[in-house]
Design a protein around this motif. Structure first.
Motif, short mmCIF file in Angstrom:
data_model
loop_
_atom_site.label_atom_id
_atom_site.label_comp_id
_atom_site.label_asym_id
_atom_site.label_seq_id
_atom_site.Cartn_x
_atom_site.Cartn_y
_atom_site.Cartn_z
N ARG B 56 0.65 -1.27 -0.07
CA ARG B 56 0.13 -0.14 0.05
C ARG B 56 0.67 1.74 -0.13
N THR B 57 1.73 0.99 0.09
CA THR B 57 2.98 2.11 0.53
C THR B 57 3.71 1.83 0.24
N ARG B 58 5.10 2.61 -1.33
CA ARG B 58 5.60 2.70 -1.68
C ARG B 58 6.77 3.50 -1.82
N ILE B 59 6.73 4.23 -1.08
CA ILE B 59 7.61 5.53 -0.82
C ILE B 59 8.42 5.26 0.83
N ALA B 60 9.64 6.07 0.43
CA ALA B 60 10.14 5.93 2.48
C ALA B 60 11.77 7.18 1.21
N GLY B 61 11.86 7.61 2.61
CA GLY B 61 13.01 8.69 2.85
C GLY B 61 14.02 8.09 2.98
N LEU B 218 -0.58 -1.91 10.19
CA LEU B 218 -0.97 -0.83 11.71
C LEU B 218 -1.91 0.73 11.44
N SER B 219 -2.04 1.44 10.28
CA SER B 219 -2.55 2.34 9.59
C SER B 219 -1.42 3.88 9.94
N ALA B 220 -0.48 2.99 9.85
CA ALA B 220 -0.10 4.45 10.45
C ALA B 220 0.55 5.03 9.61
N LEU B 221 0.74 4.67 8.17
CA LEU B 221 1.70 5.21 6.32
C LEU B 221 0.76 5.72 6.08
N SER B 222 1.18 7.23 5.45
CA SER B 222 0.37 7.38 4.31
C SER B 222 0.85 6.24 3.06
N THR B 223 -0.28 6.65 2.36
CA THR B 223 -0.66 5.63 0.85
C THR B 223 -0.37 6.39 -0.02
N GLN B 224 -0.34 7.83 0.49
CA GLN B 224 -0.45 8.86 -1.36
C GLN B 224 0.49 8.88 -1.51
N ASN B 225 1.36 7.36 -2.98
CA ASN B 225 2.85 7.22 -3.29
C ASN B 225 2.71 8.24 -4.27
N ASP B 226 1.66 8.89 -4.78
CA ASP B 226 1.97 9.92 -6.04
C ASP B 226 1.53 11.41 -5.48
N PRO B 227 2.29 12.04 -6.26
CA PRO B 227 4.00 11.80 -6.09
C PRO B 227 4.64 11.76 -4.31
N GLU B 229 7.20 13.29 -2.73
CA GLU B 229 7.23 13.99 -1.86
C GLU B 229 6.21 14.73 -1.03
N GLY B 230 5.12 14.30 -2.01
CA GLY B 230 4.21 15.06 -1.80
C GLY B 230 3.08 14.23 -0.44
N ALA B 231 3.68 12.78 -0.06
CA ALA B 231 3.09 12.48 0.59
C ALA B 231 2.83 12.43 2.84
N ALA B 232 3.88 13.26 3.28
CA ALA B 232 3.77 13.70 3.98
C ALA B 232 3.47 15.09 4.38
N LYS B 233 2.44 14.92 5.84
CA LYS B 233 1.84 16.61 5.48
C LYS B 233 0.63 17.50 6.59
N PRO B 234 2.25 16.42 7.34
CA PRO B 234 1.67 17.44 8.74
C PRO B 234 0.98 18.72 8.85
N GLY B 241 -0.89 9.70 7.18
CA GLY B 241 0.10 9.26 7.94
C GLY B 241 1.13 9.33 7.38
N PHE B 242 2.95 8.86 8.29
CA PHE B 242 3.64 9.33 7.86
C PHE B 242 4.72 8.31 7.18
N VAL B 243 5.35 9.11 7.22
CA VAL B 243 6.49 8.37 5.61
C VAL B 243 7.27 7.61 6.43
N MET B 244 8.06 6.60 5.89
CA MET B 244 9.02 6.15 6.92
C MET B 244 10.77 6.98 6.20
N GLY B 245 11.43 7.34 7.30
CA GLY B 245 12.47 7.83 6.51
C GLY B 245 13.90 7.20 7.23
N GLU B 246 15.31 7.19 6.65
CA GLU B 246 16.46 6.80 7.35
C GLU B 246 16.76 8.12 7.86
N GLY B 247 17.57 7.57 8.79
CA GLY B 247 18.80 9.11 9.30
C GLY B 247 19.97 9.00 10.03
#
Lengths: 378, 511
Positions: B56-61, B218-227, B229-234, B241-247
C-alpha cells in the motif's frame, strides 16, 4: 553533589524454578536441582519458565493476548516487585515511578516464517511473494509484541507505572546498565523511585538460531556451567524475568517502606576482550564496587569458553576460598535478565541472612562486564 | 571551582552542544541538510531498495547513498551513526581520533535476522521449512558472523570501538522518541558529574519490507504514493500517515564549563528534558493528552523557563491524524492562547519519520535553526486543518530569531520525551544576555507576532551548502556569513479559533 543511598524495597523473580524468592533461595542453598528441558528443542537445551497463572498479575485477558511470552514474563515479575514494595494500591506513586527495562525483541510467528520460506523457494517473483504474504499473514498487533520498548509499555498499561520508561538493549550489558543508571539517577536526585529489570524468553526457536549462529549453545547432555569450558564451552538459555523497586533510602523511609537491602553504585565496562582483558576488567570493577571480604558471590558466568574460565579465575584471585554460586546452574542463562535476577536473588539471600553482602558478576557472552554489590540495609 | 555562569538555576552544570552531525535522505552533513530543509526540499522518493509490488505504501526517505556490507538494517544503521558521529566529533574537536573522552548513548532500532539471511539459512532445507532447518543451518558454523550482526549490542559496541568512548555503551529504545532519550541520558550523565563530555546518537536504517509492512498493517503510513514528495503532510487536514525515513544524528554534549575551559565553541545548550509515560494504550495517547502536556511542561520547567519563553516548536509532527492533533492539543495546553502565534514546523514533512533517529535528528536541526535564525518549513501544507490552528511555517522557510526551541518526540508504548534547546541559557536579570533576549514575553496575538530584534551580539551563524552564497569556514568548522534575511515574520496562515482538540472517535492507532 551529595549522593543518596539507594535501597531495594521490592523484588519480583520468575524463572524455571518458580516465582518469588523462596524457590530461588532453595536452589541457592543447593536443595533444588535445575529444571532443564532437553526434549522440546533437542539437541538444544533450555531452562523453561515455570507455568504461571497470568491472571494473578495480568487481570485482563485482552492484555495477555496482546503480549508474547517475554512480555508476559516481564509484566508478571514487575507486578511481583510492585506488590513486594507495597505499591500495588498506590496509584499516585506508581504514576511517578520511572521504569528502566533491559530487553531484546519479541517472538516471531514461526508458522508464518516457515510458510513464507517454503513458498519463497519456488516463487517466480520472490520480492512480490514476500510482500504479499507478509501483508496478508502477519498479525498487525504482533509488531507490538516484538518491539523492545513494549515490555515497558505493557508494564505501564497493566500496572500503571507511568513516570516514564527507558528501554536498554544490548544483551547482558543492558541488564547491568539498567541497574547502573537507575542507581545513579536516584543517588543523584534525578529520580526518587525506579522499577528496573528485564525479561527473557528462552523457549524461542529464533533465539536459539541467533545463539547457534555464533556457536554459543551447549548441545551435549546437561552439565554445570563450570564443567562446560574444558569441553568446548557453551551456554544454556533460560527463561526468566526479574524486577527491583529501587528507591532513595529517604524516599522509602518517608512512605514507611522497608528497605530490604542496599544497592551500591554499579560499575560496568566494556573491553575488547583481548588476552587478559576480562581478568583486568573484573579486578577493576570489583574494586570500584567496593566488594567486601565477607561478600558471597553470585556469578552470571555463561559457560562459554575463555570468558567463563577467565571470570572464575579472576574471582578466585579476588576472593580466595570463596565458592561462587553460578546463576546459570540455577536458572540457565537469562541474557538481559542476568543482572536484575542476580541482584534480586542477592537481595533475598541478604534478607534471609545468608550473607551480609553479595557480589553479582555479569560478564556477557560476547561483551560487557559489570559487578553489582548488594548489601544489608542499615 | 565551577562558576555560576556555567550552572543552571538549580546549580546543575549547564550542558553545551559542541558538535553536531546529521545524515538523512536529504544528504550527508549539516550543510547539505540545512540547504535542503530551508529550501523545502523533500528527500522522500519511490523505494528502489526492494520490490514494492503489492504494498500500500511504496515510498520512503531511504538513504541510498551510503553503502553498508552486508546490506541490512543493522549495518546501515551503524554506518549512518558512524558518519553522523564523525561529523559531530570533528566539529567539537574533542579528544583524539579514536579516543573520545566520555560515554556513548546510542538509540538503535530493534534488531532481528533479516529475510535475506533467513532465506540463506533455509536454503539447505528440503520440504516445508521450519525453524529446525534454520537451526541446523546455523549449526554448520558457516554463518558465524551473523550472531554479532543481529545482536542488539553490536552497533554500539562497534561505534564505541571506533570512537574510543569510555565505559559500557548504552543502546536504547524508547520507540520514536529514542533519539531524544539518548540526548536526555547524556544530559543526565553530565549533570551527575559522571562525565564532562558524552556522545549521543540516534540512528535508523531499517526501511525493509517487513518493517514497512508492520507499520502499514497498523495503518500508520501515508498511502499517497504519487508524488512521493507530497505524501508527508503534517498538520494538514488531508494528512494520512507518516512516511518512513532513514538517517542518523549525533551530538557532542559537554559540561559547559569544561567546554569553555578547553576553548571549545558552544553551538547551543540543552537546557531541559521532560518525559512522561502513558499507560492508556499501546499505540494511542491518553485522550486528554495529559502525558504529552506533562512531558512538555517538565522540559520547560527543567530548563528553568516558562512556557512564554518558547519561541519555536520543532514538532514531532508525524503526519498521522492522531499524532498531530494530540501534539497541537499538548502544545496549546501548555503555551496557551499564545501557541497560535508560536511557529511550529515538522522536519518530517521533508525527511520522513526517521523513527529511532528522529529525536536526535530533530535536535540537531533545532540547533541549526537557532544558529541560523531561520525556521525550516512544514512542506505540503496546502489544506489547513481547522482543528489545528497553528502557525506551521507553511511551505517556505522563515527568518526568525530563536532563543528557546521546544523539540517534541512521542512514541508507541506511551513514550513522550521533550527537549528544550537554547542559544544561550536564561540569565538572571543582572546577567550579560544579549539585548532583546532578557526575560521577554511575547505578545499573544498571532497578528502582533514579531521576532526579537537581532543585534550584533546575536547575529546568527549559518550553514550553507557548498553551492550556496559565498561562505567562509570559521576556525571551528562552522560556515558563517552575514545575515541577510528578512526579520519580519509572515502572519500565520491559519488564524482561526483555538483547537477544539477533543477526541473524536477511533483513529488509526499511530503516533
Amino acid at each position: 553533589m551529595t549522593l543518596r543511598p539507594v535501597v531495594v524495597t521490592g523484588t519480583g523473580i520468575v524463572s524455571s524454578l518458580g516465582e518469588g524468592p523462596a524457590p530461588h533461595l532453595a536452589a541457592l542453598d543447593g536443595h533444588v536441582p535445575p529444571r532443564v528441558d532437553a526434549e522440546r528443542f533437542a539437541p538444544w537445551l533450555v531452562h523453561p519458565a515455570v507455568a504461571l497463572d497470568w491472571d494473578r498479575q495480568i487481570p485482563k485477558r485482552s492484555d495477555q493476548r496482546q503480549m508474547e511470552a517475554w512480555q508476559r514474563l516481564g509484566v508478571y515479575a514487575a507486578g511481583l516487585a510492585l506488590d513486594a514494595a507495597g505499591l500495588r494500591q498506590d496509584g499516585g506513586l506508581k504514576a511517578r515511578t520511572h521504569l528502566i527495562v533491559a530487553a531484546g525483541g519479541g517472538e516471531r510467528d514461526y508458522a508464518v516464517d516457515g510458510q513464507i520460506l517454503t513458498g519463497l523457494r519456488d516463487a517466480a517473483d520472490p520480492g512480490a511473494f514476500l510482500n504479499e504474504r507478509l501483508m496478508s499473514d502477519l498479525r498487525p498487533t504482533l509488531f507490538l509484541a516484538q518491539l523492545s520498548n513494549l515490555l515497558a509499555g505493557n508494564i505501564a498499561i497493566v500496572h500503571g507505572v507511568t513516570g516514564a520508561s527507558r528501554t536498554f538493549m544490548g544483551e547482558e550489558a543492558a541488564g547491568t546498565d539498567a541497574l547502573r543508571i537507575a542507581e545513579a539517577r536516584i543517588a543523584a536526585g534525578q529520580a526518587d523511585i525506579i522499577l528496573a529489570g528485564a525479561s527473557y524468553n528462552a523457549e524461542r526457536p529464533d533465539s536459539l538460531v541467533l545463539f547457534e549462529l555464533g556457536g554459543y549453545l551447549w548441545k551435549r547432555p546437561f552439565a554445570p556451567v563450570a564443567e562446560r569450558p574444558p569441553r568446548g564451552g557453551g551456554l544454556i538459555l533460560g527463561s526468566g524475568a526479574a524486577f527491583l523497586v529501587l528507591e532513595a533510602a529517604e524516599h522509602a523511609a518517608s512512605r514507611g517502606a522497608e528497605a530490604l537491602a542496599r544497592l551500591h553504585p554499579v560499575p560496568s565496562g566494556r573491553t575488547r576482550r583481548g588476552p587478559g582483558d576480562v581478568r583486568a576488567s573484573l579486578r577493576r570493577l570489583w574494586s570500584e564496587a567496593g566488594i567486601g571480604r565477607d561478600a558471597a558471590i553470585l556469578s552470571g558466568a555463561t559457560g562459554v569458553a575463555d570468558v567463563t574460565e577467565a571470570e572464575l579465575a579472576a574471582i578466585g584471585e579476588l576472593a580466595p576460598g570463596a565458592r561462587p554460586v553460578l546463576l546459570g546452574d540455577l536458572v540457565g542463562h537469562v541474557l538481559e535478565a542476568v543482572a536484575p535476577l542476580g541482584a534480586a536473588l542477592a537481595v533475598a539471600a541478604i534478607r534471609e541472612g545468608r550473607a551480609p553482602e553479595m557480589a553479582v558478576t555479569i560478564l556477557g557472552h560476547r561483551r560487557g562486564e559489570g559487578v553489582v554489590r548488594v548489601a544489608a540495609a542499615r | 571551582m565551577t562558576t555560576t555562569r556555567d550552572r543552571d538555576a538549580r546549580g546543575r552544570p549547564l550542558v553545551a552542544v559542541t558538535g553536531l552531525g546529521i545524515v538523512t535522505s536529504l544528504g550527508q552533513g549539516k550543510a547539505a541538510n540545512w540547504a535542503g530543509l530551508t529550501a523545502g526540499r523533500s528527500g522522500i522518493h519511490a523505494i528502489t531498495r526492494f520490490p514494492t509490488a503489492g504494498l500500500r505504501t511504496r515510498i520512503a526517505g531511504t538513504v541510498d547513498f551510503v553503502a553498508a556490507e552486508p546490506f541490512c538494517a543493522p549495518t546501515l544503521g551503524e554506518r549512518l551513526a558512524t558518519l553522523a558521529a564523525e561529523e559531530a566529533v570533528e566539529q567539537a574537536a574533542i579528544g583524539r581520533p579514536g579516543d573520545f573522552p566520555g560515554p556513548l548513548f546510542v538509540a538503535v532500532p530493534p534488531v532481528e535476522v533479516d529475510w535475506p539471511q533467513r532465506r540463506a539459512l533455509a536454503e539447505a532445507a528440503s520440504g516445508g521449512v521450519t525453524y529446525a532447518d534454520l537451526l541446523a543451518a546455523a549449526a554448520t558454523g558457516r554463518f558465524r558472523d551473523w550472531h554479532d550482526l543481529f545482536s542488539f549490542g553490536t552497533a554500539a559496541d562497534r561505534i564505541a570501538d571506533r570512537f574510543g568512548t569510555i565505559g559500557s555503551p548504552v543502546s536504547l529504545s524508547t520507540a520514536c522518541s529514542s533519539g531524544a532519550t539518548a540526548i536526555q541520558l547524556g544530559v543526565e550523565a553530565i549533570r551527575r558529574g559522571e562525565a564532562d563530555a558524552v556522545l549521543s546518537i540516534g540512528t535508523d536504517g531499517s526501511v525493509n519490507p517487513e518493517s514497512l509492512i508492520r507499520f502499514s498493517l497498523l495503518s500508520a503510513l501515508s498511502t499517497q504514493n504519487d508524488p512521493p514528495e507530497g505524501a508527508a503532510k503534517p498538520f494538514s487536514k488531508n494528512r494520512d500517515g507518516f512516511v518512513m525515513g532513514e538517517g542518523a544524528a549525533a551530538l557532542v554534549l559537554e559540561n559547559a564549563e569544561a567546554a569553555r575551559a578547553r576553548g571549545a565553541r558552544i553551538l547551543a545548550f540543552v537546557l531541559g528534558c521532560g518525559e512522561k509515560g502513558d499507560g492508556f494504550h499501546r499505540t494511542r495517547s491518553s485522550p486528554d493528552g495529559a502525558p504529552i502536556v506533562a512531558a512538555i511542561r517538565e522540559a520547560i520547567a527543567d530548563a528553568g523557563l516558562s512556557p512564554d519563553d518558547i519561541d519555536y516548536v520543532n514538532a514531532h509532527g508525524t503526519g498521522t491524524p492522531e499524532n498531530d492533533r494530540m501534539e497541537a492539543l499538548g502544545c496549546s495546553a501548555v503555551l496557551g492562547e499564545r501557541m497560535r502565534g508560536v511557529p511550529i514546523s515538522s522536519n518530517k514533512s521533508m525527511i520522513g519519520h526517521t523513527l529511532t533517529a528522529a529525536g536526535a535528528v530533530e535536535a540537531v536541526i533545532s540547533c541549526m535553526t537557532i544558529a541560523n535564525g531561520r525556521l525550516p518549513p512544514t512542506i505540503n501544507y496546502r489544506v489547513p486543518d481547522p482543528a489545528i490552528p497553528l502557525d506551521v511555517v507553511a511551505n517556505e522557510a522563515r527568518d526568525a530569531s530563536v532563543r528557546f526551541v521546544l523539540s517534541n518526540s512521542f512514541g508507541f508504548g506511551g513514550q513522550n520525551t521533550c527537549l528544550v534547546m537554547a542559544r544561550e541559557p536564561r540569565r538572571a536579570t543582572t546577567s550579560t544576555s544579549p539585548p532583546g533576549t532578557r526575560g521577554r514575553r511575547r505578545p499573544t496575538s498571532p497578528d502582533s507576532f514579531r521576532p526579537p530584534i537581532r543585534t550584533a551580539d546575536s547575529a546568527p551563524m549559518r550553514w550553507t551548502s557548498p553551492t550556496a552564497r559565498p561562505s567562509t569556514i570559521s576556525p571551528s568548522g562552522w560556515r558563517t556569513r552575514a545575515h541577510t534575511g528578512s526579520s519580519t515574520a509572515r502572519a500565520s496562515p491559519t488564524t482561526r479559533s483555538p483547537p477544539p482538540c477533543r477526541r473524536s472517535g477511533r483513529r488509526p492507532p499511530c503516533r
